[in-house]
Design a protein around this motif. Sequence first.
Motif, PDB file in Angstrom:
ATOM      1  N   GLY A  71      -8.040   7.940  -6.958  1.00 51.37           N
ATOM      2  CA  GLY A  71      -8.419   8.082  -5.517  1.00 51.37           C
ATOM      3  C   GLY A  71      -7.158   8.097  -4.611  1.00 51.37           C
ATOM      4  N   TRP A  72      -6.269   7.131  -4.885  1.00 42.03           N
ATOM      5  CA  TRP A  72      -4.919   7.013  -4.153  1.00 42.03           C
ATOM      6  C   TRP A  72      -4.115   8.143  -4.796  1.00 42.03           C
ATOM      7  CZ3 TRP A  72      -4.830   1.357  -6.139  1.00 42.03           C
ATOM      8  CH2 TRP A  72      -5.474   0.813  -5.344  1.00 42.03           C
ATOM      9  N   TYR A  73      -3.912   8.469  -5.861  1.00 45.82           N
ATOM     10  CA  TYR A  73      -2.956   9.638  -6.222  1.00 45.82           C
ATOM     11  C   TYR A  73      -3.715  10.945  -5.653  1.00 45.82           C
ATOM     12  CZ  TYR A  73      -0.892   7.075 -10.156  1.00 45.82           C
ATOM     13  OH  TYR A  73      -0.247   6.328 -10.858  1.00 45.82           O
ATOM     14  N   LYS A  93     -10.097   4.035  -8.381  1.00 42.05           N
ATOM     15  CA  LYS A  93      -9.484   3.465  -7.272  1.00 42.05           C
ATOM     16  C   LYS A  93      -7.872   4.063  -7.204  1.00 42.05           C
ATOM     17  CE  LYS A  93      -8.104  -1.178  -8.400  1.00 42.05           C
ATOM     18  NZ  LYS A  93      -8.190  -2.440  -8.167  1.00 42.05           N
ATOM     19  N   HIS A  94      -7.363   4.159  -8.526  1.00 40.60           N
ATOM     20  CA  HIS A  94      -5.985   4.462  -8.842  1.00 40.60           C
ATOM     21  C   HIS A  94      -6.067   6.113  -8.457  1.00 40.60           C
ATOM     22  CE1 HIS A  94      -4.404   0.648  -9.835  1.00 40.60           C
ATOM     23  NE2 HIS A  94      -5.541   0.680 -10.247  1.00 40.60           N
ATOM     24  N   ASP A 147      -5.379  11.178  -2.863  1.00 42.60           N
ATOM     25  CA  ASP A 147      -4.973  11.302  -1.401  1.00 42.60           C
ATOM     26  C   ASP A 147      -3.436  11.577  -1.117  1.00 42.60           C
ATOM     27  OD1 ASP A 147      -7.545  10.483  -0.930  1.00 42.60           O
ATOM     28  OD2 ASP A 147      -7.053   8.335  -0.366  1.00 42.60           O
ATOM     29  N   GLU A 148      -2.708  10.922  -1.902  1.00 42.11           N
ATOM     30  CA  GLU A 148      -1.259  11.290  -1.650  1.00 42.11           C
ATOM     31  C   GLU A 148      -1.085  13.001  -2.173  1.00 42.11           C
ATOM     32  OE1 GLU A 148       2.835  10.294  -0.951  1.00 42.11           O
ATOM     33  OE2 GLU A 148       0.945   9.193  -0.669  1.00 42.11           O
ATOM     34  N   ARG A 203     -11.710  16.481  -5.928  1.00 45.97           N
ATOM     35  CA  ARG A 203     -11.508  15.044  -5.798  1.00 45.97           C
ATOM     36  C   ARG A 203     -12.892  14.284  -6.065  1.00 45.97           C
ATOM     37  NH1 ARG A 203     -11.841  10.432  -3.081  1.00 45.97           N
ATOM     38  NH2 ARG A 203      -9.823   9.372  -2.734  1.00 45.97           N
ATOM     39  N   GLN A 211       0.709   2.862  -3.222  1.00 44.16           N
ATOM     40  CA  GLN A 211      -0.619   3.168  -3.834  1.00 44.16           C
ATOM     41  C   GLN A 211      -0.515   4.811  -4.072  1.00 44.16           C
ATOM     42  OE1 GLN A 211      -3.235   1.150  -1.464  1.00 44.16           O
ATOM     43  NE2 GLN A 211      -3.457  -0.331  -2.732  1.00 44.16           N
ATOM     44  N   GLY A 212      -0.849   5.270  -5.192  1.00 45.47           N
ATOM     45  CA  GLY A 212      -0.793   6.716  -5.313  1.00 45.47           C
ATOM     46  C   GLY A 212       0.364   7.565  -5.452  1.00 45.47           C
ATOM     47  N   ARG A 263       0.850  -1.217   0.007  1.00 41.65           N
ATOM     48  CA  ARG A 263       0.112  -0.040  -0.111  1.00 41.65           C
ATOM     49  C   ARG A 263       0.813   1.360   0.015  1.00 41.65           C
ATOM     50  NH1 ARG A 263      -4.218  -2.720   3.942  1.00 41.65           N
ATOM     51  NH2 ARG A 263      -5.536  -3.663   2.117  1.00 41.65           N
TER      52      ARG A 263
END
Length: 108
Positions: free
Chosen positions: A66-68, A63-64, A70-71, A79, A10-11, A7
């Motif tokens: 979203g991870w980007y 989902k990807h 968040d990062e 978002r 991720q992002g 994890r």
Amino acid sequence: DGVMIGRGAQGAPWRLREVAAGLTGSIPEPAPVDEARSDIISEHYEGMLSFYGNDLGVRIARKHLGWYADEAVVAAGLRARLMTETDPARVLGLIARAFAEAPERAAA
């Protein structure tokens, strides 16, 4: 010996090269920022569309993205638009807007 990265990447897939540099004792390249980060995310998004097709690719990419987001600490409203838009051209425009100037979260 081995290293497992899950994890944490991720992002931020560039973390893999940071870990590799750490393992070899070399200095890692800095994480991409601004347009370089936006370009990487856009290329990843387009690759998912190419592989899965537009309909499925848009959903899988969320989902990807979203991870980007968040990062990169993307603003909540932007978002939300990024995560709900279904037109790939509009998503690419939102990616450029969201990630070209978003500050990156401090490393944990």
